[in-house]
Design a protein around this motif. Structure first.
Motif, PDB file in Angstrom:
ATOM      1  N   VAL A 137       0.840  -1.204   0.000  1.00 31.13           N
ATOM      2  CA  VAL A 137       0.000   0.000   0.000  1.00 31.13           C
ATOM      3  C   VAL A 137       0.874   1.253   0.000  1.00 31.13           C
ATOM      4  O   VAL A 137       0.649   2.187  -0.773  1.00 31.13           O
ATOM      5  CB  VAL A 137      -0.950  -0.004   1.217  1.00 31.13           C
ATOM      6  N   LYS A 138       1.877   1.269   0.877  1.00 33.13           N
ATOM      7  CA  LYS A 138       2.758   2.437   0.959  1.00 33.13           C
ATOM      8  C   LYS A 138       3.510   2.641  -0.352  1.00 33.13           C
ATOM      9  O   LYS A 138       3.620   3.778  -0.857  1.00 33.13           O
ATOM     10  CB  LYS A 138       3.753   2.225   2.110  1.00 33.13           C
ATOM     11  N   PHE A 163       2.747   1.668  -3.527  1.00 29.61           N
ATOM     12  CA  PHE A 163       1.914   2.104  -4.647  1.00 29.61           C
ATOM     13  C   PHE A 163       1.399   3.527  -4.452  1.00 29.61           C
ATOM     14  O   PHE A 163       1.365   4.322  -5.396  1.00 29.61           O
ATOM     15  CB  PHE A 163       0.744   1.143  -4.841  1.00 29.61           C
ATOM     16  N   THR A 164       0.968   3.865  -3.234  1.00 28.16           N
ATOM     17  CA  THR A 164       0.456   5.228  -3.022  1.00 28.16           C
ATOM     18  C   THR A 164       1.570   6.255  -3.159  1.00 28.16           C
ATOM     19  O   THR A 164       1.352   7.330  -3.742  1.00 28.16           O
ATOM     20  CB  THR A 164      -0.194   5.347  -1.630  1.00 28.16           C
ATOM     21  N   ALA A 165       2.764   5.947  -2.650  1.00 27.24           N
ATOM     22  CA  ALA A 165       3.878   6.890  -2.794  1.00 27.24           C
ATOM     23  C   ALA A 165       4.251   7.072  -4.262  1.00 27.24           C
ATOM     24  O   ALA A 165       4.529   8.201  -4.720  1.00 27.24           O
ATOM     25  CB  ALA A 165       5.087   6.391  -1.991  1.00 27.24           C
ATOM     26  N   THR A 166       4.226   5.978  -5.024  1.00 28.33           N
ATOM     27  CA  THR A 166       4.552   6.062  -6.451  1.00 28.33           C
ATOM     28  C   THR A 166       3.517   6.890  -7.202  1.00 28.33           C
ATOM     29  O   THR A 166       3.859   7.735  -8.051  1.00 28.33           O
ATOM     30  CB  THR A 166       4.639   4.650  -7.052  1.00 28.33           C
ATOM     31  N   LEU A 167       2.244   6.653  -6.907  1.00 28.28           N
ATOM     32  CA  LEU A 167       1.187   7.401  -7.592  1.00 28.28           C
ATOM     33  C   LEU A 167       1.265   8.884  -7.255  1.00 28.28           C
ATOM     34  O   LEU A 167       1.065   9.751  -8.136  1.00 28.28           O
ATOM     35  CB  LEU A 167      -0.183   6.839  -7.192  1.00 28.28           C
ATOM     36  N   LEU A 168       1.503   9.207  -5.999  1.00 26.04           N
ATOM     37  CA  LEU A 168       1.575  10.618  -5.617  1.00 26.04           C
ATOM     38  C   LEU A 168       2.763  11.323  -6.262  1.00 26.04           C
ATOM     39  O   LEU A 168       2.678  12.498  -6.655  1.00 26.04           O
ATOM     40  CB  LEU A 168       1.680  10.741  -4.090  1.00 26.04           C
ATOM     41  N   ALA A 169       3.881  10.608  -6.400  1.00 27.75           N
ATOM     42  CA  ALA A 169       5.088  11.222  -6.948  1.00 27.75           C
ATOM     43  C   ALA A 169       5.072  11.303  -8.470  1.00 27.75           C
ATOM     44  O   ALA A 169       5.643  12.229  -9.060  1.00 27.75           O
ATOM     45  CB  ALA A 169       6.315  10.448  -6.473  1.00 27.75           C
ATOM     46  N   LYS A 170       4.422  10.336  -9.131  1.00 26.36           N
ATOM     47  CA  LYS A 170       4.523  10.260 -10.590  1.00 26.36           C
ATOM     48  C   LYS A 170       3.152  10.049 -11.233  1.00 26.36           C
ATOM     49  O   LYS A 170       3.001   9.291 -12.196  1.00 26.36           O
ATOM     50  CB  LYS A 170       5.455   9.115 -10.987  1.00 26.36           C
ATOM     51  N   TRP A 171       2.151  10.722 -10.717  1.00 26.51           N
ATOM     52  CA  TRP A 171       0.770  10.526 -11.194  1.00 26.51           C
ATOM     53  C   TRP A 171       0.650  10.726 -12.693  1.00 26.51           C
ATOM     54  O   TRP A 171       0.011   9.941 -13.403  1.00 26.51           O
ATOM     55  CB  TRP A 171      -0.156  11.468 -10.435  1.00 26.51           C
ATOM     56  N   GLU A 172       1.250  11.769 -13.213  1.00 26.09           N
ATOM     57  CA  GLU A 172       1.081  12.120 -14.624  1.00 26.09           C
ATOM     58  C   GLU A 172       1.783  11.143 -15.570  1.00 26.09           C
ATOM     59  O   GLU A 172       1.470  11.115 -16.763  1.00 26.09           O
ATOM     60  CB  GLU A 172       1.623  13.539 -14.883  1.00 26.09           C
ATOM     61  N   ARG A 173       2.693  10.340 -15.063  1.00 26.50           N
ATOM     62  CA  ARG A 173       3.447   9.451 -15.936  1.00 26.50           C
ATOM     63  C   ARG A 173       2.727   8.137 -16.230  1.00 26.50           C
ATOM     64  O   ARG A 173       3.131   7.408 -17.132  1.00 26.50           O
ATOM     65  CB  ARG A 173       4.807   9.129 -15.303  1.00 26.50           C
ATOM     66  N   PHE A 174       1.686   7.843 -15.478  1.00 20.96           N
ATOM     67  CA  PHE A 174       1.010   6.560 -15.648  1.00 20.96           C
ATOM     68  C   PHE A 174      -0.255   6.711 -16.478  1.00 20.96           C
ATOM     69  O   PHE A 174      -0.947   7.743 -16.426  1.00 20.96           O
ATOM     70  CB  PHE A 174       0.649   5.963 -14.282  1.00 20.96           C
ATOM     71  N   LYS A 176      -2.884   3.157 -13.503  1.00 27.93           N
ATOM     72  CA  LYS A 176      -3.394   3.707 -12.246  1.00 27.93           C
ATOM     73  C   LYS A 176      -4.469   2.784 -11.658  1.00 27.93           C
ATOM     74  O   LYS A 176      -4.503   2.532 -10.442  1.00 27.93           O
ATOM     75  CB  LYS A 176      -3.975   5.107 -12.474  1.00 27.93           C
ATOM     76  N   ARG A 177      -5.352   2.290 -12.516  1.00 30.61           N
ATOM     77  CA  ARG A 177      -6.411   1.401 -12.037  1.00 30.61           C
ATOM     78  C   ARG A 177      -5.824   0.120 -11.422  1.00 30.61           C
ATOM     79  O   ARG A 177      -6.264  -0.333 -10.367  1.00 30.61           O
ATOM     80  CB  ARG A 177      -7.364   1.043 -13.179  1.00 30.61           C
ATOM     81  N   LEU A 178      -4.801  -0.449 -12.078  1.00 27.85           N
ATOM     82  CA  LEU A 178      -4.176  -1.661 -11.569  1.00 27.85           C
ATOM     83  C   LEU A 178      -3.558  -1.420 -10.189  1.00 27.85           C
ATOM     84  O   LEU A 178      -3.703  -2.235  -9.270  1.00 27.85           O
ATOM     85  CB  LEU A 178      -3.109  -2.149 -12.539  1.00 27.85           C
ATOM     86  N   MET A 179      -2.857  -0.287 -10.048  1.00 31.85           N
ATOM     87  CA  MET A 179      -2.246   0.026  -8.756  1.00 31.85           C
ATOM     88  C   MET A 179      -3.300   0.225  -7.675  1.00 31.85           C
ATOM     89  O   MET A 179      -3.166  -0.276  -6.547  1.00 31.85           O
ATOM     90  CB  MET A 179      -1.385   1.288  -8.874  1.00 31.85           C
ATOM     91  N   LEU A 180      -4.380   0.937  -7.997  1.00 30.00           N
ATOM     92  CA  LEU A 180      -5.425   1.195  -7.008  1.00 30.00           C
ATOM     93  C   LEU A 180      -6.175  -0.085  -6.647  1.00 30.00           C
ATOM     94  O   LEU A 180      -6.577  -0.267  -5.488  1.00 30.00           O
ATOM     95  CB  LEU A 180      -6.396   2.253  -7.532  1.00 30.00           C
ATOM     96  N   GLU A 181      -6.359  -0.966  -7.618  1.00 32.67           N
ATOM     97  CA  GLU A 181      -6.996  -2.247  -7.308  1.00 32.67           C
ATOM     98  C   GLU A 181      -6.125  -3.081  -6.372  1.00 32.67           C
ATOM     99  O   GLU A 181      -6.639  -3.760  -5.475  1.00 32.67           O
ATOM    100  CB  GLU A 181      -7.265  -3.017  -8.603  1.00 32.67           C
ATOM    101  N   THR A 182      -4.800  -3.002  -6.573  1.00 33.63           N
ATOM    102  CA  THR A 182      -3.891  -3.714  -5.684  1.00 33.63           C
ATOM    103  C   THR A 182      -3.944  -3.138  -4.274  1.00 33.63           C
ATOM    104  O   THR A 182      -3.967  -3.878  -3.283  1.00 33.63           O
ATOM    105  CB  THR A 182      -2.450  -3.649  -6.219  1.00 33.63           C
ATOM    106  N   VAL A 183      -3.960  -1.811  -4.184  1.00 34.60           N
ATOM    107  CA  VAL A 183      -4.070  -1.158  -2.875  1.00 34.60           C
ATOM    108  C   VAL A 183      -5.378  -1.552  -2.195  1.00 34.60           C
ATOM    109  O   VAL A 183      -5.416  -1.847  -0.992  1.00 34.60           O
ATOM    110  CB  VAL A 183      -3.975   0.374  -3.031  1.00 34.60           C
ATOM    111  N   ASP A 184      -6.469  -1.591  -2.962  1.00 35.69           N
ATOM    112  CA  ASP A 184      -7.770  -1.953  -2.404  1.00 35.69           C
ATOM    113  C   ASP A 184      -7.760  -3.393  -1.875  1.00 35.69           C
ATOM    114  O   ASP A 184      -8.271  -3.679  -0.793  1.00 35.69           O
ATOM    115  CB  ASP A 184      -8.841  -1.788  -3.480  1.00 35.69           C
TER     116      ASP A 184
END
Length: 380
Positions: free
Chosen positions: A169-170, A172-183, A188-196
């Motif tokens: 969780v930590k 994927f969320t850190a990666t999304l927050l740091a590099k949101w525009e690159r994905f 993004k959906r795959l990462m959020l589904e994994t976090v969920d």
């Protein structure tokens, strides 16, 4: 076994006629023998000589009453503290402060290093008077040690199980927050589904811990309602089919009519979910679920409903069957925390039911739980 020095009544020699022996409770409405006590009891008189040594004290110390009676307290119980100091010399019950009345429970060592829990009471005829009797209570530490080991194992298991999903969780969320525009949106959906999914895993683990705490403390609450057990089983089968299992994997047999079952529907769902999940994940072939009613064996007893879940896998080894419902049992190549079947047993027994494990006719594992179906007393 005599706890005195050989008199027919069990009193030590020197006891005046009509005077209760040191091991007797003169105020008890019924006579109680020292050997009836579950804890070790050792009593020394005003001279420090042992006048009572019960059966539990014999078991804990490996010293017989015949050997201990008449000896000084220090010789009969050669206790040392954890630093190797002789305990009775250190505490000096007969010559110490006259205001002392007891020694609180603490860990001490017997010869050979065996650890025991010891507490003592100093009996005085008047406040600050001389000690007339020292009453020592001994308790074996093995049961407490087993509990402590179990708690330590639980903490270690929980820490291990929490580390993996929380790290995910930590990350994927850190990666999304740091590099949101690159994905891309799909990434993004795959990462959020994994976090969920990892958050759900943490939630399930916390729920298991709460259940274990309530089961161990006897505080598992049941909210009994009428439960259609056959319909509940069918719902779980349909959930597995919706998750991708073949409908042919399951066979449901229901013996009707079934008597009305009063139980906690959420807890029964938890039991069914765990047993079916184990059969699907760890068994092979067809999973068979049988729901049957059983008439009371004797007049005045309640009718019962039984649910049997069996598979066609390799089954559980005979030598492991007595450990299936213990904490952390996973069997061969099993994942998870190993807490599910422990919780299942606790829930079934909270309903005054029974759960067993055995081998199915096909050779796979077979779990059967039986619940009484009587209407709660407050509704009669």
């Amino acid at each position: 076994m005599s706890v005195g020095t050989g008199t027919p009544t069990g009193k030590p020699s020197g006891t005046a006629p009509g005077e209760p022996a040191p091991c007797e409770n003169a105020r008890a409405p019924y006579p109680m023998a020292p050997d009836d006590l579950p804890d070790g009891l050792v009593v020394a008189d005003e001279r420090g000589r042992v006048v009572c040594f019960n059966a539990a004290a014999e078991r804990i110390t490996a010293i017989t009453a015949d050997e201990a009676l008449g000896l000084s307290l220090e010789r009969a119980l050669p206790l040392e503290d954890l630093e190797g100091r002789r305990w009775w010399r250190l505490t000096d019950p007969y010559g110490g402060l006259a205001t002392r009345t007891r020694q609180p429970e603490r860990n001490l060592l017997l010869p050979g290093g065996r650890e025991v829990l010891v507490s003592a009471r100093y009996v005085r005829e008047r406040p600050a008077g001389p000690v007339r009797r020292v009453v020592v209570c001994l308790r074996d530490t093995e049961a407490r040690r087993r509990t402590e080991r179990s708690h330590a194992e639980l903490i270690a298991t929980v820490a291990h199980e929490l580390r993996s999903p929380l790290t995910s969780v930590k990350g994927f969320t850190a990666t999304l927050l740091a590099k949101w525009e690159r994905f891309t949106d799909d990434q993004k959906r795959l990462m959020l589904e994994t976090v969920d999914a990892d958050a759900d895993r943490v939630t399930r683990l916390i729920a298991e811990l709460l259940d274990i705490s309530r089961i161990d403390s006897g505080r598992l609450e049941l909210r009994r309602q009428p439960v259609d057990i056959a319909a509940a089983v069918d719902r779980h089968i349909q959930a597995h089919v919706a998750a991708g299992q073949s409908p042919d994997r399951f066979r449901l047999r229901v013996e009707r009519p079934l008597p009305g079952l009063w139980a906690d529907p959420d807890k029964i769902d938890q039991v069914l979910g765990n047993l079916l999940e184990n059969a699907v994940r760890h068994g092979d072939g067809t999973v068979t679920i049988e729901v049957t009613a059983q008439a009371p064996p004797r007049e005045g007893e309640e009718a019962t409903t039984s649910v049997t879940v069996s598979d066609e896998g390799p089954g559980i080894p005979e030598e492991s069957m007595n450990r299936v419902f213990t904490r952390f049992w996973r069997g061969s190549k099993r994942g998870g925390t190993g807490l599910g079947l422990y919780i299942v047993k606790g829930i079934v027994e909270a309903h005054s039911g029974v759960i067993t494990v055995g081998r199915a006719a096909s050779g796979g594992a077979q779990f059967r739980f039986t619940l009484p179906v009587g209407t709660p007393a407050h509704l009669l």
